[in-house]
Write a protein that holds these residues in place. Sequence first.
Motif, PDB file in Angstrom:
ATOM      1  N   ARG A   1      -0.720  -5.697   5.114  1.00  0.00           N
ATOM      2  CA  ARG A   1      -1.583  -6.210   6.186  1.00  0.00           C
ATOM      3  C   ARG A   1      -2.828  -6.858   5.599  1.00  0.00           C
ATOM      4  O   ARG A   1      -3.281  -7.903   6.093  1.00  0.00           O
ATOM      5  CB  ARG A   1      -1.979  -5.055   7.111  1.00  0.00           C
ATOM      6  N   ARG A  39      -5.048  -0.717   2.421  1.00  0.00           N
ATOM      7  CA  ARG A  39      -5.859  -1.912   2.646  1.00  0.00           C
ATOM      8  C   ARG A  39      -7.018  -1.972   1.650  1.00  0.00           C
ATOM      9  O   ARG A  39      -7.324  -3.031   1.097  1.00  0.00           O
ATOM     10  CB  ARG A  39      -6.390  -1.939   4.075  1.00  0.00           C
ATOM     11  N   TRP A  62      -2.487   3.979   5.434  1.00  0.00           N
ATOM     12  CA  TRP A  62      -2.649   2.568   5.817  1.00  0.00           C
ATOM     13  C   TRP A  62      -4.052   2.080   5.468  1.00  0.00           C
ATOM     14  O   TRP A  62      -4.221   0.988   4.912  1.00  0.00           O
ATOM     15  CB  TRP A  62      -2.382   2.441   7.306  1.00  0.00           C
TER      16      TRP A  62
END
Length: 438
Positions: A174, A111, A107
């Motif tokens: 995200r 990003r 994750w």
Amino acid sequence: MKLRADQTGDRGLPMPLWLQGALETAQAAFISALVVMVPIIAVWATAGFQNAQFDVLARLAGQSWLLVHGVPLELTAAGSGTAAQADGKFLTLIPLGLTLIPFLLAWRAGRRLARASYTDQLWQALLGSWVVYAAFGAATGFICRTADVAINLGYALLVPLVPYALGMVVGARREAGSWSRLIGVDAVDWISRTSQHSRWAGSYLASAAKAGFVAIVSALALASALLAVDLFIHWNLVVAVYEALDAGAVGGAALTVAQLGYLPNLVVFALAWISGSGFAVGVGSQVSPLGTAVGPLPSIPVLAAIPSGPLDYAFVALVVPVLAGVLAGWWFLREGENHFDEWLSIKIRARWFTATASTLVLGALTGLAAGLLTVALAWLAGGSAGIGRLTAIGPDPFWTGVWVAAEVGAGVVIGYAAGPWLERERAVNVEDAADLVR
């Protein structure tokens, strides 16, 4: 074309995207392997292993890393060179809590790569990342094979990519803020070109699926609370097992870390228990609120908290998934996307029929979504320990999904039907508060 880095003020590393992805992935693989090695090193430092040779411990760490990523380990007859596949001796019980480590590392990497990529170039970074991670998994599987543990190199190559790729995509999404910025496809624009009926149907089905997700999250939260209460009630038995093992401070800490790694699995087991379908701890065993029948269990402290003997009021636990469904039904009412009810009301002028039919359809669809999610969770949480009777551990995915779907569906019908009354009560309270202010 706008750099994603412009949104954060960070241009990223001045190197090709595929190389940056490869470096990010190498870092994540190293950190996750180090986390797995720490408890093994701690036990080795206290002379906790019978065979403390470096190559043995290194292969054990590699096998643990693969298991954390979901790679099944085939236990073979030591020294015979023959697989025990016929006996079903596979170690497939994944510690889902430890699987979060590579997921969170991915994750973070996702990003960072999204921040340094153009909209139409992120695939380069992702491709470089996944190639490196697959190679790391395959190399680990090849090096860590022993006479006792056989590893399928195809599984070692591909399976670790599942949690890692999922984490990277979630992290990149995200950072990007939308799928259109991430992959250059504007879903909103595509949907706007469809017909009004298609948009209504899509939003209705999407909201029903979200309601099923709300129900499962609520049920898992309630199951976690019941699991905590059960551990508190049986804490003396858990402590007694720790004392009987006499593993020392480091050994006890390593055992605790291993049990914490399986904590998400235990939460899913608790969900299966409150649904009524129950779960197994060994072939032929059954643990459910309707009855418990288990044989001898290994000396694992947390297993001492399994309820035993007659439980007079355990059937009350079956209400918990229904309550989760009630919350989901109320949530759907507040979402205001029941376009099927609106369409049915236009076609048929009998409101008593349309309200009943649309609510029952909503309960069925939401229950189906919750049931499918439960099937996936039960399949992930269960598995085989590959030892003796412990080749069947966890809930049955199909029957657990069926029980949860039925209970959540019933709860959704109740929650959606009672929702207007709850909303009116809330509106009256707001009006009373406004009168007091005046």
